[in-house]
Scaffold this active site. Sequence first.
Site, PDB file in Angstrom:
ATOM      1  N   CYS A 124       0.847  -1.189   0.000  1.00  0.00           N
ATOM      2  CA  CYS A 124       0.000   0.000   0.000  1.00  0.00           C
ATOM      3  C   CYS A 124       0.888   1.248   0.000  1.00  0.00           C
ATOM      4  CB  CYS A 124      -0.882  -0.004   1.232  1.00  0.00           C
ATOM      5  SG  CYS A 124      -1.746   1.539   1.500  1.00  0.00           S
ATOM      6  N   CYS A 168      -0.717   5.783   7.193  1.00  0.00           N
ATOM      7  CA  CYS A 168      -1.968   5.238   7.707  1.00  0.00           C
ATOM      8  C   CYS A 168      -1.749   4.644   9.099  1.00  0.00           C
ATOM      9  CB  CYS A 168      -2.477   4.176   6.758  1.00  0.00           C
ATOM     10  SG  CYS A 168      -3.932   3.313   7.319  1.00  0.00           S
ATOM     11  N   CYS A 192      -1.870  -0.194   9.350  1.00  0.00           N
ATOM     12  CA  CYS A 192      -0.785  -1.181   9.308  1.00  0.00           C
ATOM     13  C   CYS A 192       0.444  -0.543   9.945  1.00  0.00           C
ATOM     14  CB  CYS A 192      -0.410  -1.514   7.873  1.00  0.00           C
ATOM     15  SG  CYS A 192      -1.667  -2.396   6.976  1.00  0.00           S
ATOM     16  N   CYS A 218      -7.807  -0.191   0.472  1.00  0.00           N
ATOM     17  CA  CYS A 218      -7.021  -0.693   1.607  1.00  0.00           C
ATOM     18  C   CYS A 218      -6.547  -2.118   1.322  1.00  0.00           C
ATOM     19  CB  CYS A 218      -7.874  -0.663   2.869  1.00  0.00           C
ATOM     20  SG  CYS A 218      -7.152  -1.559   4.237  1.00  0.00           S
ATOM     21  N   GLN A 220     -15.592 -11.511  14.577  1.00  0.00           N
ATOM     22  CA  GLN A 220     -14.143 -11.522  14.343  1.00  0.00           C
ATOM     23  C   GLN A 220     -13.837 -11.029  12.941  1.00  0.00           C
ATOM     24  OE1 GLN A 220     -11.682 -12.261  16.344  1.00  0.00           O
ATOM     25  NE2 GLN A 220     -12.689 -13.210  18.093  1.00  0.00           N
ATOM     26  N   ASP A 247     -10.873 -15.966  27.237  1.00  0.00           N
ATOM     27  CA  ASP A 247     -10.449 -15.157  26.077  1.00  0.00           C
ATOM     28  C   ASP A 247     -10.639 -13.688  26.447  1.00  0.00           C
ATOM     29  OD1 ASP A 247      -9.840 -14.100  23.594  1.00  0.00           O
ATOM     30  OD2 ASP A 247     -11.611 -14.876  22.581  1.00  0.00           O
ATOM     31  N   CYS A 259      -5.015 -11.918  23.506  1.00  0.00           N
ATOM     32  CA  CYS A 259      -4.631 -10.941  22.464  1.00  0.00           C
ATOM     33  C   CYS A 259      -3.506 -10.049  22.970  1.00  0.00           C
ATOM     34  CB  CYS A 259      -5.835 -10.118  22.031  1.00  0.00           C
ATOM     35  SG  CYS A 259      -6.642  -9.260  23.383  1.00  0.00           S
TER      36      CYS A 259
HETATM   37  N1  SAH Z   1     -14.417 -14.995  22.889  1.00  0.00           N
HETATM   38  C1  SAH Z   1     -15.094 -13.986  22.121  1.00  0.00           C
HETATM   39  C2  SAH Z   1     -14.735 -12.538  22.452  1.00  0.00           C
HETATM   40  C3  SAH Z   1     -13.438 -12.260  23.155  1.00  0.00           C
HETATM   41  S1  SAH Z   1     -13.078 -10.547  23.276  1.00  0.00           S
HETATM   42  C4  SAH Z   1     -14.901 -14.231  20.662  1.00  0.00           C
HETATM   43  O1  SAH Z   1     -14.021 -14.974  20.290  1.00  0.00           O
HETATM   44  O2  SAH Z   1     -15.654 -13.721  19.855  1.00  0.00           O
HETATM   45  C5  SAH Z   1     -13.222 -10.269  24.999  1.00  0.00           C
HETATM   46  C6  SAH Z   1     -14.648 -10.163  25.485  1.00  0.00           C
HETATM   47  O3  SAH Z   1     -14.602  -9.957  26.895  1.00  0.00           O
HETATM   48  C7  SAH Z   1     -15.450  -8.994  24.933  1.00  0.00           C
HETATM   49  O4  SAH Z   1     -16.622  -9.491  24.365  1.00  0.00           O
HETATM   50  C8  SAH Z   1     -15.749  -8.121  26.164  1.00  0.00           C
HETATM   51  O5  SAH Z   1     -17.015  -7.513  26.112  1.00  0.00           O
HETATM   52  C9  SAH Z   1     -15.684  -9.127  27.283  1.00  0.00           C
HETATM   53  N2  SAH Z   1     -15.370  -8.640  28.641  1.00  0.00           N
HETATM   54  C10 SAH Z   1     -14.576  -7.613  29.001  1.00  0.00           C
HETATM   55  N3  SAH Z   1     -14.443  -7.572  30.348  1.00  0.00           N
HETATM   56  C11 SAH Z   1     -15.168  -8.601  30.856  1.00  0.00           C
HETATM   57  C12 SAH Z   1     -15.408  -9.083  32.180  1.00  0.00           C
HETATM   58  N4  SAH Z   1     -14.877  -8.501  33.245  1.00  0.00           N
HETATM   59  N5  SAH Z   1     -16.191 -10.174  32.312  1.00  0.00           N
HETATM   60  C13 SAH Z   1     -16.724 -10.793  31.241  1.00  0.00           C
HETATM   61  N6  SAH Z   1     -16.536 -10.375  29.971  1.00  0.00           N
HETATM   62  C14 SAH Z   1     -15.761  -9.297  29.773  1.00  0.00           C
END
Ligand code: SAH
Length: 475
Positions: A75, A81, A84, A167, A290, A396, A423
């Site tokens: 790009c 930007c 990236c 993009c 996602q 997660d 993440c």
């Molecule tokens: N596992 C899901 C999203 C993960 S992102 C997927 O793969 O689609 C992290 C998520 O945690 C978000 O949806 C956010 O709203 C939630 N979150 C943030 N703090 C939190 C908490 N204290 N308790 C429960 N969920 C929470």
Amino acid sequence: MKKVMQKNDMVRLQIEDIGVGGEGIGKIDGYTLFVKDTVIGDVIEAKVIKAKKSYGYAKLINILTPSEYRVKPRCPYARQCGGCQIQEMSYEKQLAFKEAKVRGNLTRIGEVPEELLDRVMDPIIGMEQPFEYRNKAQFPIRADREGNPAAGFYAGRTHSMIPNTDCALGVPVNKQILEEILSFMREYRIPAYDEEKHAGLIRHVLIRYGFKTKEIMVCLVINGNCLPHSKALAERLTEIRGMESITVNINKEKTNVIMGPQIRPIWGQTYITDYIGDIKYQISPLSFYQVNPVQTEKLYGLALDYAGLTGQETVWDMYCGIGTISLFLAQKAKQVYGVEIVPQAIEDARNNAKLNGISNAEFYAGKAEEVLPGYYREYEKKHPGERVNADVIVVDPPRKGCDEILLRTMADMRPDRIVYVSCDSATLARDVKFLRKNGYELERARAVDQFPQTVSVETVCLLSNRKLKPDTYIK
Ligand code: SAH
């Protein structure tokens, strides 16, 4: 003594690493300098623009010897930007950098022994095609210098727009859609939004594309109640193959938040359908989904593999969002419980379960660090001395990682396995350290590149209850 830099010093240095914002990092006699627009391996000349005691920032003046990992960015706006950060580094080197970052955090912050990591860490999962992977694009619409409507992106950390409809991370059809919208705006004299005056109509265009179904959604975010001549726009957009949903989103606030709360249909459905694995999702302009479906499938496949399900297990999916991981796991588990803080996401999760005929997944709206401890206390009261119903716990969390109360409760509940999807490998490492001190051992770890060309990296870890395999671990 450590050398301290001063503003305006000219320096020569080699870039050795990449920082959290994508900037190159080099050292001179132990003094750390952050230099934008450089990649690992570059030998550069730079001018110090800000000097603190032990680190500073410098501006790239000249690349003396370009890194062997330097590539021509796809790009032309890669530097300006904000989207990236590392497009000028070869994809192979991007992957090596991300893997090293995860490994470094697990050893330094997580205090995981090197020899254990050698044994448990699998190679990073990259993409075959590390461009055009995003299924969602949000383009601001503003007037350009000549006053014509233009779509583009914000220059890094600012709100000045650089026109670009192409993009490299988005799907090619974005360009066609944006150009139809811009020509429609010119023809019918529909004004682009002006942030300063809070005037004009079209603020943003949101485009979503189902990678599996090839369905397309277009949502125009407007500073008003309706879009004039919307029929004419729909006629043009429906010429594009796959168009399923055209809507407007009403956002009349003076705000940086892109979407307002209300969606109105212009043509077709208000949602599109897509799949992750065999699970079907209805995605509306406001739903979370996602953005890299190809890698998400690999990420969740890995989580599923680490969970080691046989069909008999009770699984908790903490921070479950719209239930993506929960529904993936429900196909192989006896029962799944999902917990998420956003009530709307929980509603989506329940609808997604229904849509797929999944009846062994239940969802709770609330904080992970309150719902799970609450459940555990109740269980203990009713069934004293019995092991609680949790064979596998998946987490997660957002970047800040898990709350310590949640980690404590998980350790007390003693599931066989904990699968940690992260993440942010720094907070992951902190939480792995806690779990290793409290009865769990790191058994597998693997990074997944969800966002090629950017610095972010996802990681999945499997931690197993030490009591199950007491002999196989390094003490
Ligand atoms: N596992 C899901 C999203 C993960 S992102 C997927 O793969 O689609 C992290 C998520 O945690 C978000 O949806 C956010 O709203 C939630 N979150 C943030 N703090 C939190 C908490 N204290 N308790 C429960 N969920 C929470």
